[in-house]
Design an enzyme around this catalytic site. Structure first.
Site, short mmCIF file in Angstrom:
data_model
loop_
_atom_site.label_atom_id
_atom_site.label_comp_id
_atom_site.label_asym_id
_atom_site.label_seq_id
_atom_site.Cartn_x
_atom_site.Cartn_y
_atom_site.Cartn_z
N SER A 1 1.00 -1.29 -0.14
CA SER A 1 0.12 0.10 0.14
C SER A 1 0.94 1.35 -0.01
O SER A 1 2.17 1.39 -0.27
CB SER A 1 -0.88 -0.01 1.27
OG SER A 1 -1.97 0.91 1.09
N ASN A 2 0.53 2.36 0.43
CA ASN A 2 1.08 3.77 0.43
C ASN A 2 0.60 4.50 1.52
O ASN A 2 -0.31 4.28 2.42
CB ASN A 2 1.01 4.25 -0.92
CG ASN A 2 -0.35 4.71 -1.37
OD1 ASN A 2 -1.02 5.26 -0.71
ND2 ASN A 2 -0.84 3.88 -2.20
N HIS A 3 1.25 5.82 1.69
CA HIS A 3 1.02 6.53 3.00
C HIS A 3 -0.26 7.38 2.68
O HIS A 3 -0.58 8.29 3.51
CB HIS A 3 2.20 7.53 3.25
CG HIS A 3 3.33 6.65 3.64
ND1 HIS A 3 3.20 5.95 4.85
CD2 HIS A 3 4.53 6.47 3.27
CE1 HIS A 3 4.23 5.26 5.24
NE2 HIS A 3 5.07 5.47 4.28
#
Ligand code: CTP
Ligand code: CA
Length: 226
Positions: free
Chosen positions: A33-35
């Site tokens: 995933s990512n931030h």
């Protein structure tokens, strides 16, 4: 009764917004995933609602509460996001805004059982995910489409390239390398590009940026389709 001054830029318009990250499973307990916090998309959903729109928010996993008066449809993967967004556009959509930070790749397969560690290095085989924004903008019945571009270098060039390649009406560029702005932060500064112009907004809170963006998008949408 007077509203909060957000005007009537989108009165009666049907708006679909994507927000947040996607989550691509590796095995039953892990993912890529990512931030992305989803804050910009949720702020836009609020501002579009306040400007008189009917809003469907297609949201990846975030910790934000559902904005009042907005219909939230939750998704996990990029493939889920494409399916839900396409379905929402099928129901009728005047304006599509993609703020989601979609994972560009997903693991080729999700392991059925938790992967055990063995050697000192390991590789995952990844495959490209579908592009929700490009798919919606490429439809013959495409709504007015607005994309976001998070860039760390050559912001203007990459953003305007994306606008042309994906056939967008507008693109909102933000420099995610700027300290304290953008991803996972309260504040943001953006430059909006359209085929024959641009305008900068901020630095300001994501709430204020969202209000100004909705007013600007409403102007362009109503010019094209009064
Ligand atoms: N987007 C999307 N689906 C994807 C990838 C991106 O809908 N699979 C949308 C994003 O929500 C954003 C815009 O496309 O509005 C641009 O996303 P970005 O990641 O900046 O662009 P990419 O085309 O993925 O290019 P790259 O990451 O290589 O810069
Ligand atoms: Ca990307």
């Amino acid at each position: 009764f007077l509203d909060a001054g957000n005007g009537t830029a989108l009165t009666g318009k049907r708006v679909v917004i994507t927000a947040g990250p996607t989550r691509e499973p590796i095995d039953p307990v892990r993912y890529i995933s990512n931030h992305s916090s989803g804050k910009m998309g949720y702020a836009l959903a609020n501002a579009a609602r306040a400007a008189g729109a009917h809003v469907v928010l297609i949201s990846g996993p975030v910790t934000l509460p559902a904005p009042a008066g907005v219909e939230v449809r939750r998704v996990l993967t990029a493939e889920d996001m494409l399916r839900e967004a396409s379905g929402a556009v099928d129901e009728g959509c005047d304006l599509f805004i993609a703020t989601a930070a979609v994972a560009d790749y997903r693991p080729e397969k999700c392991a059925g059982d938790k992967i055990k560690k063995s050697s000192d290095t390991m590789s995952l085989s990844l495959v490209r995910n579908p592009d929700t924004l490009a798919t919606i903008a490429g439809r013959t019945d495409a709504p007015f489409t607005v994309g976001f571009a998070a860039e760390t270098t050559d912001v203007e060039r990459y953003a305007t390239d994306k606008m042309q390649r994906k056939k967008l009406n507008m693109i909102v560029a933000n420099d995610v390398a700027a300290p304290g702005l953008g991803f996972n932060s309260e504040n943001n500064a953006v430059t909006v590009f359209w085929p024959d112009g641009h305008e900068s907004i901020g630095p300001d809170s994501k709430t204020n940026i969202a209000r100004r963006l909705v007013a600007m998008i409403g102007d362009h949408l109503n010019q094209q389709d009064p």
